[in-house]
Design a protein around this motif. Structure first.
Motif, PDB file in Angstrom:
ATOM      1  N   UNK A   1       8.744  -5.685 -13.804  1.00 40.61           N
ATOM      2  CA  UNK A   1       8.442  -4.463 -13.079  1.00 40.61           C
ATOM      3  C   UNK A   1       7.426  -4.732 -11.974  1.00 40.61           C
ATOM      4  N   UNK A   2       7.609  -4.117 -10.818  1.00 41.36           N
ATOM      5  CA  UNK A   2       6.639  -4.216  -9.740  1.00 41.36           C
ATOM      6  C   UNK A   2       5.347  -3.530 -10.160  1.00 41.36           C
ATOM      7  N   UNK A   3       4.218  -4.029  -9.655  1.00 39.71           N
ATOM      8  CA  UNK A   3       2.905  -3.515 -10.038  1.00 39.71           C
ATOM      9  C   UNK A   3       2.112  -3.152  -8.788  1.00 39.71           C
ATOM     10  N   UNK A   4       1.457  -1.993  -8.838  1.00 35.40           N
ATOM     11  CA  UNK A   4       0.565  -1.560  -7.769  1.00 35.40           C
ATOM     12  C   UNK A   4      -0.829  -1.383  -8.340  1.00 35.40           C
ATOM     13  N   UNK A   5      -1.823  -1.989  -7.687  1.00 34.13           N
ATOM     14  CA  UNK A   5      -3.203  -1.839  -8.146  1.00 34.13           C
ATOM     15  C   UNK A   5      -4.085  -1.312  -7.021  1.00 34.13           C
ATOM     16  N   UNK A   6      -5.174  -0.666  -7.419  1.00 28.28           N
ATOM     17  CA  UNK A   6      -6.256  -0.313  -6.500  1.00 28.28           C
ATOM     18  C   UNK A   6      -7.520  -0.964  -7.032  1.00 28.28           C
ATOM     19  N   UNK A   7      -8.289  -1.574  -6.121  1.00 29.96           N
ATOM     20  CA  UNK A   7      -9.555  -2.203  -6.513  1.00 29.96           C
ATOM     21  C   UNK A   7     -10.656  -1.632  -5.629  1.00 29.96           C
ATOM     22  N   UNK A   8     -11.594  -0.889  -6.238  1.00 25.00           N
ATOM     23  CA  UNK A   8     -12.733  -0.327  -5.510  1.00 25.00           C
ATOM     24  C   UNK A   8     -13.736  -1.420  -5.152  1.00 25.00           C
ATOM     25  N   UNK A   9     -14.319  -1.317  -3.951  1.00 28.95           N
ATOM     26  CA  UNK A   9     -15.432  -2.169  -3.594  1.00 28.95           C
ATOM     27  C   UNK A   9     -16.650  -1.830  -4.430  1.00 28.95           C
ATOM     28  N   UNK A  10     -17.673  -2.679  -4.368  1.00 28.12           N
ATOM     29  CA  UNK A  10     -18.838  -2.584  -5.249  1.00 28.12           C
ATOM     30  C   UNK A  10     -19.443  -1.179  -5.268  1.00 28.12           C
ATOM     31  N   UNK A  11     -19.533  -0.603  -6.448  1.00 33.05           N
ATOM     32  CA  UNK A  11     -20.118   0.720  -6.628  1.00 33.05           C
ATOM     33  C   UNK A  11     -21.634   0.593  -6.578  1.00 33.05           C
ATOM     34  N   UNK A  30      -2.357   8.983  -2.941  1.00 30.76           N
ATOM     35  CA  UNK A  30      -1.954   8.148  -1.813  1.00 30.76           C
ATOM     36  C   UNK A  30      -1.256   6.857  -2.243  1.00 30.76           C
ATOM     37  N   UNK A  31      -1.789   6.210  -3.278  1.00 31.97           N
ATOM     38  CA  UNK A  31      -1.297   4.880  -3.632  1.00 31.97           C
ATOM     39  C   UNK A  31      -0.465   4.833  -4.904  1.00 31.97           C
ATOM     40  N   UNK A  32      -0.601   5.825  -5.772  1.00 30.78           N
ATOM     41  CA  UNK A  32       0.111   5.866  -7.053  1.00 30.78           C
ATOM     42  C   UNK A  32      -0.024   4.539  -7.809  1.00 30.78           C
ATOM     43  N   UNK A  33      -1.261   4.114  -8.074  1.00 32.51           N
ATOM     44  CA  UNK A  33      -1.474   2.810  -8.709  1.00 32.51           C
ATOM     45  C   UNK A  33      -1.109   2.799 -10.188  1.00 32.51           C
ATOM     46  N   UNK A  62     -11.122   4.411 -14.377  1.00 35.02           N
ATOM     47  CA  UNK A  62     -11.221   2.990 -14.061  1.00 35.02           C
ATOM     48  C   UNK A  62     -10.754   2.188 -15.269  1.00 35.02           C
ATOM     49  N   UNK A  63      -9.695   1.425 -15.113  1.00 32.56           N
ATOM     50  CA  UNK A  63      -9.147   0.645 -16.226  1.00 32.56           C
ATOM     51  C   UNK A  63     -10.003  -0.566 -16.563  1.00 32.56           C
ATOM     52  N   UNK A  64     -10.643  -1.136 -15.545  1.00 32.10           N
ATOM     53  CA  UNK A  64     -11.431  -2.356 -15.768  1.00 32.10           C
ATOM     54  C   UNK A  64     -12.565  -2.402 -14.759  1.00 32.10           C
ATOM     55  N   UNK A  65     -13.757  -2.781 -15.247  1.00 31.89           N
ATOM     56  CA  UNK A  65     -14.937  -2.950 -14.406  1.00 31.89           C
ATOM     57  C   UNK A  65     -15.303  -4.433 -14.396  1.00 31.89           C
ATOM     58  N   UNK A  66     -15.523  -4.977 -13.212  1.00 33.93           N
ATOM     59  CA  UNK A  66     -15.975  -6.360 -13.102  1.00 33.93           C
ATOM     60  C   UNK A  66     -17.435  -6.386 -12.664  1.00 33.93           C
ATOM     61  N   UNK A  67     -18.127  -7.458 -13.057  1.00 36.07           N
ATOM     62  CA  UNK A  67     -19.540  -7.598 -12.749  1.00 36.07           C
ATOM     63  C   UNK A  67     -19.788  -8.913 -12.014  1.00 36.07           C
ATOM     64  N   UNK A  68     -21.035  -9.068 -11.521  1.00 35.01           N
ATOM     65  CA  UNK A  68     -21.413 -10.279 -10.812  1.00 35.01           C
ATOM     66  C   UNK A  68     -22.712 -10.843 -11.343  1.00 35.01           C
ATOM     67  N   UNK A 234     -26.067   9.756   2.190  1.00 36.91           N
ATOM     68  CA  UNK A 234     -25.362  10.257   3.366  1.00 36.91           C
ATOM     69  C   UNK A 234     -24.015   9.562   3.557  1.00 36.91           C
ATOM     70  N   UNK A 235     -23.025  10.344   3.893  1.00 33.19           N
ATOM     71  CA  UNK A 235     -21.675   9.881   4.219  1.00 33.19           C
ATOM     72  C   UNK A 235     -21.112   8.928   3.168  1.00 33.19           C
ATOM     73  N   UNK A 236     -20.907   9.436   1.957  1.00 31.08           N
ATOM     74  CA  UNK A 236     -20.328   8.583   0.905  1.00 31.08           C
ATOM     75  C   UNK A 236     -18.879   8.222   1.210  1.00 31.08           C
ATOM     76  N   UNK A 237     -18.504   7.025   0.815  1.00 32.23           N
ATOM     77  CA  UNK A 237     -17.157   6.545   1.124  1.00 32.23           C
ATOM     78  C   UNK A 237     -16.708   5.559   0.060  1.00 32.23           C
ATOM     79  N   UNK A 238     -15.453   5.673  -0.333  1.00 30.12           N
ATOM     80  CA  UNK A 238     -14.838   4.684  -1.222  1.00 30.12           C
ATOM     81  C   UNK A 238     -14.124   3.660  -0.360  1.00 30.12           C
ATOM     82  N   UNK A 239     -14.416   2.385  -0.598  1.00 26.57           N
ATOM     83  CA  UNK A 239     -13.744   1.303   0.100  1.00 26.57           C
ATOM     84  C   UNK A 239     -13.066   0.402  -0.925  1.00 26.57           C
ATOM     85  N   UNK A 240     -12.080  -0.320  -0.481  1.00 25.86           N
ATOM     86  CA  UNK A 240     -11.374  -1.233  -1.376  1.00 25.86           C
ATOM     87  C   UNK A 240     -10.008  -1.573  -0.839  1.00 25.86           C
ATOM     88  N   UNK A 241      -9.116  -1.973  -1.739  1.00 27.52           N
ATOM     89  CA  UNK A 241      -7.763  -2.343  -1.329  1.00 27.52           C
ATOM     90  C   UNK A 241      -6.731  -1.809  -2.317  1.00 27.52           C
TER      91      UNK A 241
END
Length: 275
Positions: A1-11, A30-33, A62-68, A234-241
């Motif tokens: 099956x094809x898979x679509x993911x969304x990954x948020x930039x660092x919160x 928008x993305x139906x991940x 959020x299905x999975x959270x990654x750390x650094x 100010x001006x909150x925004x979600x970034x990612x891919x």
């Protein structure tokens, strides 16, 4: 099956956490991940992740959270890792450290492996094993379970992230950089069909310095006196891919996004004062 993911930039901070909440519906529309992931290395007080935020982000979808490098900055989370299978600390930290560095997730017959890795350059307090060797070892092992492998590489330098992306091309499905908190304009599919981006950016205030109050950061540079920044709102925004893969885990497309969030911070979503 094809898979679509969304990954948020660092919160980053309580503003970033609330931005996830206020943009999640739009992202799903928008993305139906099939899967939604996020890096949360700065979610609690701008450094690390506390239990309350870990659980709250999970409830938001959020299905999975990654750390650094800040994986163990919050003592409560360090103790909680064995119970928080959805939170991944870097896989190339010393063997025996709390938590796990990779996990295979499954939904409706779709299976995807997520790996967190940490760079070696620029981190004075944390010393990780070689991430290049880690990619080789983990990709070989995980391909026995799934053909779709997504790696979040949290690193301080562009050179290390670009180098690992080329090394990982054809070995994993995606190599996604974080750590710079600035969305880069190089989302691409590499020659051997691995999706890559140097930095996913940040989820939080855009009128800020890395998600923090810009006035405090400017003063720090002017005076040379270290200052612990506070969250900017100010001006909150979600970034990612958003990335789409075929049945064999081969990247078909990668699209970066910037989605505006609400500026009203939900205090109930915050534990930013947690130590």
């Amino acid at each position: 099956m094809a898979i679509t993911i969304v990954f948020f930039g660092e919160i980053v901070g309580k503003t970033g956490v609330f931005t996830v909440k206020s943009t999640m519906a739009e992202i799903r529309r928008r993305f139906q991940p099939d899967f939604v992931f996020a890096n949360a290395d700065s979610a609690t007080g701008g450094a690390g992740l506390g239990i309350q935020h870990a659980v709250y982000l999970r409830k938001l979808g959020i299905d999975c959270i990654t750390m650094g490098e800040a994986a163990y900055y919050k003592p409560d989370m360090t103790e909680f890792y064995p119970k928080a299978g959805w939170v991944l600390r870097p896989a190339n930290l010393p063997e025996g450290d709390p938590g796990r560095g990779w996990k295979i997730f499954q939904k409706e017959g779709k299976k995807i492996a997520v790996v967190a890795l940490l760079g070696q350059s620029g981190f004075a307090r944390v010393h990780a094993d070689n991430p290049f060797f880690a990619v080789d070892q983990l990709s070989h092992f995980l391909h026995r379970e799934t053909s779709c492998i997504v790696v979040n590489f949290h690193a301080a330098t562009t050179a290390e992230k670009l180098s690992l992306a080329r090394h990982a091309d054809g070995k994993v499905s995606a190599l996604l950089g974080t750590g710079g908190k600035v969305l880069t304009a190089d989302a691409r599919i590499l020659p051997k069909k691995t999706a890559a981006i140097t930095d996913l950016g940040r989820t939080g205030s855009i009128l800020s310095v890395g998600g923090f109050d810009p006035e405090i950061k400017v003063k720090e540079f002017l005076t040379g006196v270290p200052a612990w920044g506070k969250d900017a709102s100010a001006q909150p925004e979600a970034q990612g891919v958003c990335i789409r893969f075929d049945d064999e885990g081969v990247a078909l497309s990668i699209e970066s996004f910037r989605i505006q969030g609400k500026e009203i911070v939900d205090e109930g979503s915050s534990d930013s004062n947690q130590n």
